[in-house]
Design a protein around this motif. Structure first.
Motif, PDB file in Angstrom:
ATOM      1  N   ALA A  90      -4.663  -6.532   2.111  1.00 47.75           N
ATOM      2  CA  ALA A  90      -3.242  -6.241   2.310  1.00 47.75           C
ATOM      3  C   ALA A  90      -2.946  -4.776   2.004  1.00 47.75           C
ATOM      4  O   ALA A  90      -2.179  -4.124   2.727  1.00 47.75           O
ATOM      5  N   ARG A  91      -3.572  -4.249   0.982  1.00 41.78           N
ATOM      6  CA  ARG A  91      -3.405  -2.823   0.669  1.00 41.78           C
ATOM      7  C   ARG A  91      -3.994  -1.962   1.780  1.00 41.78           C
ATOM      8  O   ARG A  91      -3.412  -0.944   2.160  1.00 41.78           O
ATOM      9  N   ALA A  92      -5.152  -2.355   2.275  1.00 40.26           N
ATOM     10  CA  ALA A  92      -5.789  -1.592   3.349  1.00 40.26           C
ATOM     11  C   ALA A  92      -4.891  -1.547   4.579  1.00 40.26           C
ATOM     12  O   ALA A  92      -4.795  -0.509   5.254  1.00 40.26           O
ATOM     13  N   ASP A  93      -4.212  -2.636   4.897  1.00 38.73           N
ATOM     14  CA  ASP A  93      -3.275  -2.649   6.034  1.00 38.73           C
ATOM     15  C   ASP A  93      -2.162  -1.624   5.830  1.00 38.73           C
ATOM     16  O   ASP A  93      -1.773  -0.903   6.762  1.00 38.73           O
ATOM     17  N   ILE A  94      -1.651  -1.545   4.607  1.00 39.39           N
ATOM     18  CA  ILE A  94      -0.567  -0.602   4.310  1.00 39.39           C
ATOM     19  C   ILE A  94      -1.078   0.837   4.400  1.00 39.39           C
ATOM     20  O   ILE A  94      -0.444   1.700   5.018  1.00 39.39           O
ATOM     21  N   TYR A  95      -2.226   1.114   3.785  1.00 34.72           N
ATOM     22  CA  TYR A  95      -2.790   2.468   3.839  1.00 34.72           C
ATOM     23  C   TYR A  95      -3.065   2.884   5.276  1.00 34.72           C
ATOM     24  O   TYR A  95      -2.788   4.018   5.679  1.00 34.72           O
ATOM     25  N   GLU A  96      -3.638   1.966   6.054  1.00 32.58           N
ATOM     26  CA  GLU A  96      -3.962   2.267   7.444  1.00 32.58           C
ATOM     27  C   GLU A  96      -2.705   2.630   8.222  1.00 32.58           C
ATOM     28  O   GLU A  96      -2.696   3.610   8.992  1.00 32.58           O
ATOM     29  N   ARG A  97      -1.643   1.898   8.009  1.00 39.60           N
ATOM     30  CA  ARG A  97      -0.377   2.193   8.709  1.00 39.60           C
ATOM     31  C   ARG A  97       0.170   3.554   8.299  1.00 39.60           C
ATOM     32  O   ARG A  97       0.593   4.350   9.145  1.00 39.60           O
ATOM     33  N   MET A  98       0.132   3.865   7.001  1.00 38.29           N
ATOM     34  CA  MET A  98       0.650   5.144   6.535  1.00 38.29           C
ATOM     35  C   MET A  98      -0.170   6.314   7.096  1.00 38.29           C
ATOM     36  O   MET A  98       0.393   7.328   7.519  1.00 38.29           O
ATOM     37  N   LEU A  99      -1.488   6.160   7.090  1.00 37.91           N
ATOM     38  CA  LEU A  99      -2.335   7.238   7.600  1.00 37.91           C
ATOM     39  C   LEU A  99      -2.125   7.445   9.097  1.00 37.91           C
ATOM     40  O   LEU A  99      -2.180   8.576   9.597  1.00 37.91           O
ATOM     41  N   THR A 100      -1.880   6.372   9.819  1.00 39.68           N
ATOM     42  CA  THR A 100      -1.700   6.460  11.262  1.00 39.68           C
ATOM     43  C   THR A 100      -0.330   7.009  11.639  1.00 39.68           C
ATOM     44  O   THR A 100      -0.209   7.882  12.510  1.00 39.68           O
ATOM     45  N   GLU A 101       0.708   6.514  10.965  1.00 41.22           N
ATOM     46  CA  GLU A 101       2.081   6.835  11.365  1.00 41.22           C
ATOM     47  C   GLU A 101       2.670   8.049  10.656  1.00 41.22           C
ATOM     48  O   GLU A 101       3.578   8.692  11.191  1.00 41.22           O
ATOM     49  N   ASP A 102       2.178   8.374   9.463  1.00 42.26           N
ATOM     50  CA  ASP A 102       2.868   9.382   8.643  1.00 42.26           C
ATOM     51  C   ASP A 102       2.054  10.629   8.357  1.00 42.26           C
ATOM     52  O   ASP A 102       2.522  11.517   7.649  1.00 42.26           O
TER      53      ASP A 102
END
Length: 259
Positions: A90-102
Motif C-alpha cells: 500500500a505504501r509502494a502504491d502511494i510512493y509510485e503515484r507521487m513519483l509519477t504525478e508530482d
C-alpha cells in the motif's frame, strides 16, 4: 531521469543532520511527506522545522503530502508478515503515484527518513519494489543518518558494545522469544509491549530512552529490577499524553551469565 534522495534525518534534533544531508536538502525540488494522522503531527512538524533550519536557497521547493496507510497492528504469529507485506504494498502504491504525478522528469525528490534509512525502515525496499514494477524510472541515493540507537547511547554516555564483545540489534517481538544467543549487549527497537519484562531474572542494566533528540526526551538508566516499573509508568504516561511513543533501549547483562 528523476533523482531521489533518501535522507536520514536523525532522531529528532535538527542538529543531527550531516553536512551531506544538508547539501542534499538544498538540491531537492520536491519533498515527499507521509501524514500519520493528528496524533503524530509532531513528526510532520519536525520535518518542517528541519527544512526551515537547513535550506539556504530562495528558489523554492514543493511539499507533497499523502496519508500513510494503516497497518493491522493486531496481527501476530503467522499473520504478522502478511500484514506487513500488505502495508508495504500500500505504501509502494502511494510512493509510485507521487513519483509519477508530482516529480518532473528532470527533478530531484527526497524522502526524509527518521533515524537512519538502513535500520528498521521500509523506504529502500519500497523504492526497489517500485523500480521492479517498471512504471516509473528513477535513480536514488541514500544519505545515512544518526539512528535512535546512536543517539540513545550518546545521551546515556555509554558505548554500544564492550571490549571485544558483539552487540545485537533486535525487536521487542524477538526479545520476547528469548535472549539472543552469544551476546550480552542487546539493543531493542519497535517494542510496544516492554519485552524486557521477560528477562527480569537476568537483571541486566537497561539504558532506555523515549523521543530521544526531541524536546520531549525521557531517559532512564539502571538495573532492570530497580527501574522497570518506572520505565513502564513513564512510557504509559507519555503515550497517553502525546498519543504515540518511540522508544529504544540497550540491555547489558553481566558477562558471567553468558550462554
Amino acid at each position: 531521469m528523476r533523482k531521489i534522495y533518501v535522507i536520514g534525518i536523525g532522531a529528532g534534533d535538527p542538529d543531527h543532520l550531516t553536512i551531506q544531508a544538508v547539501k542534499a536538502l538544498n538540491r531537492t525540488d520536491v519533498f515527499f511527506l507521509l501524514d500519520k494522522g493528528a496524533e503524530k503531527s509532531d513528526l510532520i512538524r519536525l520535518r518542517h522545522d528541519i527544512l526551515h533550519e537547513h535550506i539556504r536557497h530562495d528558489r523554492g521547493y514543493r511539499l507533497v503530502e499523502a496519508r500513510d496507510p494503516e497497518r493491522d497492528r493486531r496481527a501476530g504469529g503467522a499473520d504478522y508478515s502478511p500484514a506487513v507485506d500488505d502495508w508495504r504494498r500500500a505504501r509502494a502504491d502511494i510512493y509510485e503515484r507521487m513519483l509519477t504525478e508530482d516529480l518532473g522528469d528532470d527533478e530531484c525528490g527526497a524522502f526524509l527518513v527518521w533515524g537512519d534509512p538502513a535500520l528498521y525502515d521500509s523506504t529502500l525496499g519500497i523504492l526497489e519494489e517500485i523500480l521492479e514494477r517498471g512504471s516509473v524510472a528513477f535513480t536514488y541515493e541514500v544519505i545515512p543518518g544518526i539512528s535512535s540507537v546512536s543517539a540513545l547511547v550518546a545521551r546515556h554516555r555509554t558505548g554500544l558494545n564492550r571490549v571485544a564483545g558483539p552487540v545485537q540489534i533486535t525487536t521487542g517481538r524477538r526479545l520476547a522469544e528469548g535472549w539472543p544467543q552469544g551476546v550480552d549487549d542487546v539493543v531493542v527497537m519497535l517494542d510496544a509491549h516492554q519485552s524486557f519484562r521477560h528477562h527480569m531474572d537476568k537483571d541486566p542494566v537497561i539504558h532506555w530512552g523515549a523521543y530521544v533528540g526531541t524536546e520531549d526526551e525521557i531517559l532512564v538508566s539502571g538495573r532492570l529490577s530497580e527501574v522497570a516499573g518506572q520505565i513502564e509508568e513513564l512510557r504509559s504516561e507519555a503515550r497517553n499524553r502525546k498519543g504515540w511513543i518511540m522508544d529504544t533501549y540497550l540491555l547489558r547483562r553481566d558477562r558471567d551469565q553468558s550462554d
